[in-house]
Design a protein around this motif. Structure first.
Motif, PDB file in Angstrom:
ATOM      1  N   GLN A 125       0.828  -1.213   0.000  1.00 28.84           N
ATOM      2  CA  GLN A 125       0.000   0.000   0.000  1.00 28.84           C
ATOM      3  C   GLN A 125       0.859   1.259   0.000  1.00 28.84           C
ATOM      4  OE1 GLN A 125      -2.222  -0.983   3.544  1.00 28.84           O
ATOM      5  NE2 GLN A 125      -4.060  -1.555   2.375  1.00 28.84           N
ATOM      6  N   LEU A 126       1.923   1.243   0.777  1.00 23.94           N
ATOM      7  CA  LEU A 126       2.782   2.427   0.859  1.00 23.94           C
ATOM      8  C   LEU A 126       3.593   2.625  -0.421  1.00 23.94           C
ATOM      9  CD1 LEU A 126       3.945   2.055   4.571  1.00 23.94           C
ATOM     10  CD2 LEU A 126       2.512   3.885   3.634  1.00 23.94           C
ATOM     11  N   ILE A 127       4.085   1.539  -0.985  1.00 24.33           N
ATOM     12  CA  ILE A 127       4.811   1.654  -2.253  1.00 24.33           C
ATOM     13  C   ILE A 127       3.886   2.177  -3.347  1.00 24.33           C
ATOM     14  CG2 ILE A 127       5.939   0.330  -4.088  1.00 24.33           C
ATOM     15  CD1 ILE A 127       7.167  -1.438  -1.935  1.00 24.33           C
ATOM     16  N   ALA A 128       2.622   1.719  -3.335  1.00 21.92           N
ATOM     17  CA  ALA A 128       1.656   2.184  -4.334  1.00 21.92           C
ATOM     18  C   ALA A 128       1.414   3.682  -4.224  1.00 21.92           C
ATOM     19  CB  ALA A 128       0.345   1.431  -4.179  1.00 21.92           C
ATOM     20  N   ARG A 129       1.622   4.229  -3.036  1.00 22.72           N
ATOM     21  CA  ARG A 129       1.444   5.670  -2.837  1.00 22.72           C
ATOM     22  C   ARG A 129       2.734   6.443  -3.097  1.00 22.72           C
ATOM     23  NH1 ARG A 129      -2.410   3.123  -0.688  1.00 22.72           N
ATOM     24  NH2 ARG A 129      -4.421   4.055  -0.130  1.00 22.72           N
ATOM     25  N   GLY A 130       3.755   5.732  -3.544  1.00 21.18           N
ATOM     26  CA  GLY A 130       4.977   6.387  -3.979  1.00 21.18           C
ATOM     27  C   GLY A 130       5.864   6.916  -2.885  1.00 21.18           C
ATOM     28  N   VAL A 131       5.849   6.290  -1.689  1.00 19.47           N
ATOM     29  CA  VAL A 131       6.692   6.801  -0.607  1.00 19.47           C
ATOM     30  C   VAL A 131       8.158   6.776  -1.021  1.00 19.47           C
ATOM     31  CG1 VAL A 131       5.078   6.186   1.233  1.00 19.47           C
ATOM     32  CG2 VAL A 131       6.795   4.521   0.488  1.00 19.47           C
ATOM     33  N   ASP A 132       8.898   7.744  -0.530  1.00 24.97           N
ATOM     34  CA  ASP A 132      10.314   7.851  -0.875  1.00 24.97           C
ATOM     35  C   ASP A 132      11.191   6.941  -0.029  1.00 24.97           C
ATOM     36  OD1 ASP A 132       9.772   9.841  -2.772  1.00 24.97           O
ATOM     37  OD2 ASP A 132       9.770  11.395  -1.228  1.00 24.97           O
ATOM     38  N   ALA A 133      10.692   6.488   1.114  1.00 19.39           N
ATOM     39  CA  ALA A 133      11.454   5.601   1.992  1.00 19.39           C
ATOM     40  C   ALA A 133      10.480   4.890   2.921  1.00 19.39           C
ATOM     41  CB  ALA A 133      12.485   6.387   2.801  1.00 19.39           C
ATOM     42  N   LEU A 134      10.949   3.799   3.514  1.00 16.64           N
ATOM     43  CA  LEU A 134      10.127   3.000   4.425  1.00 16.64           C
ATOM     44  C   LEU A 134      10.849   2.817   5.756  1.00 16.64           C
ATOM     45  CD1 LEU A 134       8.748   0.179   2.103  1.00 16.64           C
ATOM     46  CD2 LEU A 134       7.348   1.755   3.467  1.00 16.64           C
ATOM     47  N   ILE A 135      10.073   2.845   6.840  1.00 15.26           N
ATOM     48  CA  ILE A 135      10.582   2.576   8.183  1.00 15.26           C
ATOM     49  C   ILE A 135       9.823   1.371   8.719  1.00 15.26           C
ATOM     50  CG2 ILE A 135      10.808   3.459  10.536  1.00 15.26           C
ATOM     51  CD1 ILE A 135      10.737   6.300   9.265  1.00 15.26           C
ATOM     52  N   LEU A 136      10.569   0.351   9.156  1.00 16.77           N
ATOM     53  CA  LEU A 136       9.958  -0.866   9.680  1.00 16.77           C
ATOM     54  C   LEU A 136      10.422  -1.090  11.117  1.00 16.77           C
ATOM     55  CD1 LEU A 136      10.483  -3.286   6.639  1.00 16.77           C
ATOM     56  CD2 LEU A 136       8.546  -1.770   7.085  1.00 16.77           C
ATOM     57  N   LEU A 137       9.533  -1.575  11.967  1.00 11.62           N
ATOM     58  CA  LEU A 137       9.886  -1.893  13.353  1.00 11.62           C
ATOM     59  C   LEU A 137      10.309  -3.346  13.448  1.00 11.62           C
ATOM     60  CD1 LEU A 137       9.667  -0.182  16.077  1.00 11.62           C
ATOM     61  CD2 LEU A 137       8.790   0.854  13.978  1.00 11.62           C
ATOM     62  N   GLY A 138      11.378  -3.602  14.187  1.00  8.70           N
ATOM     63  CA  GLY A 138      11.880  -4.957  14.332  1.00  8.70           C
ATOM     64  C   GLY A 138      12.934  -5.257  13.296  1.00  8.70           C
ATOM     65  N   GLY A 139      13.684  -6.325  13.531  1.00  5.89           N
ATOM     66  CA  GLY A 139      14.780  -6.645  12.625  1.00  5.89           C
ATOM     67  C   GLY A 139      14.465  -7.721  11.606  1.00  5.89           C
ATOM     68  N   MET A 140      13.496  -8.586  11.920  1.00  7.37           N
ATOM     69  CA  MET A 140      13.193  -9.710  11.037  1.00  7.37           C
ATOM     70  C   MET A 140      11.856  -9.474  10.337  1.00  7.37           C
ATOM     71  SD  MET A 140      14.269 -12.771  13.649  1.00  7.37           S
ATOM     72  CE  MET A 140      13.816 -14.061  12.493  1.00  7.37           C
TER      73      MET A 140
END
Length: 349
Positions: A125-140
């Motif tokens: 969903q976020l990629i479809a909205r063209g975000v310039d970067a992604l932040i994810l919680l957790g390492g795996m």
């Protein structure tokens, strides 16, 4: 009724302010307005204030699609959190929001509610909205999540959990080593029956890392790793109370309980009082996060303190440096320390 309101009421086309209207009202060029919208730090305070005032007066909203076509960027960053009602994640979110606001970026936040199957959907969903970067919680993260991010070449930053072999940029601390500190502490006090209250390790990699760290310590101290003394709980004070009760009700209950969150510890201490148990004389309890609760409760809660206050700010600065100056995303391992207070003592023999 104004012309715009009348046309709207009649269902006719309504004119909306343009970047040229803002420029004319502020007495600057359209290029200056564009810089205020995209790189506000490049515009002097006086002109920036005039442009911002004009934007407010005209109720001007820049069209994201047009900005993306012109600049190649959407000026948005996506963040996926397990949940938003956590005081810990809320603090990081506030830091991110503040720093991205200052740089003229919009932060889009989504949650998974600890459902691993939801994460790839949120990423899509976020990629479809063209975000310039992604932040994810957790390492795996799931192979599908990794494949999506790699396929669309979206810059990513992992937060909170530090992995020694993480292929992505990350900012966080080693949960395994941090959790082992609390276990080392109660084992050194002489406890031989050690219980644990944590989130569900099968769906929460951060809980899994904590459990592994506790196991490491128990084995080192030659304390039995009893699976019946590990209770997985939902994340709330009430669930922490229920988990504590289930541990204490066992035929051979623990004399110390390690909680992988201060929220769990709050529930455990509340239930101990309800059951007439004295902390730490009858039962030792530790927390994790060293939240405000740990400092004001009676007795004070022994807890693990981490450098979480800077996670959000450092993350935003690294992403902004990458997007605006083509700098490499910077990884940063943070530390943790055990803060000993009055909630732990040798077992009552």
């Amino acid at each position: 009724m104004t012309k715009i309101r009348l046309e709207a009421a009649l269902g006719q086309a309504v004119s909306v302010p343009t970047i040229g209207d803002v420029a004319a009202l502020a007495g600057v060029s359209s290029a200056t307005v564009s810089r205020v919208l995209n790189s506000p730090s490049q515009v002097g305070k006086e002109r920036r204030a005039r442009v911002e005032a004009a934007i407010q007066q005209l109720n001007f909203v820049p069209l994201a699609a047009a900005q993306t076509l012109k600049s190649g960027r959407s000026m948005t960053v996506g963040a996926i959190f397990p949940r938003l009602d956590s005081i810990l994640f809320g603090s990081i979110l506030n830091q991110l929001q503040t720093r991205f606001d200052q740089a003229g970026y919009t932060l889009i936040t989504m949650t998974t509610v600890y459902n691993a199957a939801t994460e790839p959907l949120r990423v899509r969903q976020l990629i479809a909205r063209g975000v310039d970067a992604l932040i994810l919680l957790g390492g795996m993260h799931s192979p599908e999540t990794d494949a999506l991010i790699n396929e669309y070449q979206v810059p990513r930053m992992n937060l909170w959990s530090w992995l020694d072999d993480c292929p992505s940029a990350q900012i966080g601390f080693c949960l395994r080593r941090a959790a082992s500190m609390a276990a080392d502490h109660v084992c050194a006090l002489g406890h031989k029956r050690v219980g644990v209250i944590s989130a569900h390790p099968e769906t929460n990699d951060m809980a899994l890392k904590c459990r592994l760290g506790i196991n490491d310590s128990l084995v080192k101290w030659q304390v039995e790793v009893d699976e019946d003394l590990f209770v997985a709980s939902n994340y709330s004070v009430e669930d922490g109370s229920f988990a504590f009760s289930s541990l204490i009700s066992q035929p051979d209950p623990p004399t110390a309980i390690l909680c992988t969150s201060d929220i769990f510890a709050a529930g455990a201490m509340r239930e101990a009082r309800r059951m007439g148990l004295n902390v730490p004389r009858d039962i030792s309890i530790t927390g994790f996060d060293d939240s405000d609760f740990a400092k004001i409760t009676n007795p004070g809660l022994t807890s693990i303190r981490t450098e979480q206050a800077i996670i959000g700010t450092r993350c935003a600065e690294s992403i902004l440096g990458h997007l605006t100056e083509s700098k490499k995303l910077v990884s940063l391992e943070l530390g943790a320390e055990l803060i000993v207070r009055e909630s732990t003592a040798p077992p009552n023999r």
